[in-house]
Design an enzyme around this catalytic site. Structure first.
Site, PDB file in Angstrom:
ATOM      1  N   HIS A  73      20.691  70.932  58.357  1.00 27.20           N
ATOM      2  CA  HIS A  73      19.033  71.890  58.638  1.00 27.20           C
ATOM      3  C   HIS A  73      18.295  71.050  59.485  1.00 27.20           C
ATOM      4  CE1 HIS A  73      21.065  74.212  54.673  1.00 27.20           C
ATOM      5  NE2 HIS A  73      21.197  73.894  55.630  1.00 27.20           N
ATOM      6  N   GLU A  75      14.534  71.236  58.132  1.00 26.91           N
ATOM      7  CA  GLU A  75      14.282  70.078  57.988  1.00 26.91           C
ATOM      8  C   GLU A  75      14.883  68.543  56.952  1.00 26.91           C
ATOM      9  OE1 GLU A  75      13.822  73.981  56.003  1.00 26.91           O
ATOM     10  OE2 GLU A  75      15.373  72.940  56.907  1.00 26.91           O
ATOM     11  N   CYS A 103      15.192  75.837  51.891  1.00 26.28           N
ATOM     12  CA  CYS A 103      16.492  76.279  50.853  1.00 26.28           C
ATOM     13  C   CYS A 103      16.196  75.117  49.927  1.00 26.28           C
ATOM     14  CB  CYS A 103      18.133  76.120  51.162  1.00 26.28           C
ATOM     15  SG  CYS A 103      18.250  74.630  51.402  1.00 26.28           S
ATOM     16  N   CYS A 106      16.846  71.431  50.627  1.00 30.77           N
ATOM     17  CA  CYS A 106      15.809  70.712  52.260  1.00 30.77           C
ATOM     18  C   CYS A 106      14.829  70.541  51.255  1.00 30.77           C
ATOM     19  CB  CYS A 106      16.158  71.984  52.776  1.00 30.77           C
ATOM     20  SG  CYS A 106      16.964  71.773  54.106  1.00 30.77           S
TER      21      CYS A 106
END
Length: 184
Positions: A73, A75, A103, A106
């Site tokens: 991801h 992040e 999410c 993260c």
């Protein structure tokens, strides 16, 4: 549009608009640039930057499909890079600018990293854990809470995602049609 001499120092103003960009908007624009890199790869266009002081110390964009890795991801990539840059797993004194609400993975990583602040472009009603479904950033049970700002360049962030998913639906529909025609 070309900037005039007086405007060159203020990246947020152009000769025609005279619009002054806030600090948060300027850094969110950089996160959007990262999201567009993901878009070009066919990845869900999510991007982020981590800022310490007035300097971008890390960047990230979604690469789950490209890397074949659930952890890729935007992040998570930026957290890893920022920690390496600072030589510490703690990101105290830092702010993350991210185009989409994080999410659960993260958001949890950001709490664990002790990041001070997260600025979000648009919210994620299907998986967001900074207020949409859960709010992991403000749970008093945790030993760290994260300051949040929502909706910075939200329309631009949301439009990028909507365009991506619209194109994806068209592409999937075309692929299904081609597969059906190949079977006949």
């Amino acid at each position: 549009m070309k900037k005039t001499g007086n405007e060159a120092g203020n990246a947020g103003q152009t000769q025609s608009s005279k619009r002054t960009w806030t600090r948060d908007e300027l850094f969110m624009k950089e996160a959007l640039r990262q999201a567009k890199k993901a878009y070009k790869l066919g990845e869900t266009p999510i991007g982020c930057v981590i800022v310490c002081g007035d300097e971008v110390i890390a960047r990230g964009y979604n690469r789950r499909k490209t890397d074949q890795n659930t952890l890729s991801h935007a992040e998570m990539t930026a957290i890893k890079r920022a920690s390496k840059r600072l030589g510490d797993w703690r990101l105290e004194g830092c702010t993350m600018y991210v185009t989409l609400e994080p999410c659960q993975m993260c958001a949890g990583a950001l709490v664990q990293a002790r990041i001070d602040r997260v600025v979000m472009g648009c919210m994620n009603p299907k998986a967001g854990c900074a207020g949409s479904i859960l709010d992991l950033f403000h749970m008093q049970e945790f030993n760290h809470q994260v300051e949040t700002e929502k909706g910075v360049l939200g329309e631009e962030c949301s439009l990028l995602l909507k365009d991506f998913f619209r194109e994806l639906r068209v592409r999937v529909k075309e692929e299904k049609l081609a597969a059906r025609q190949g079977q006949e």
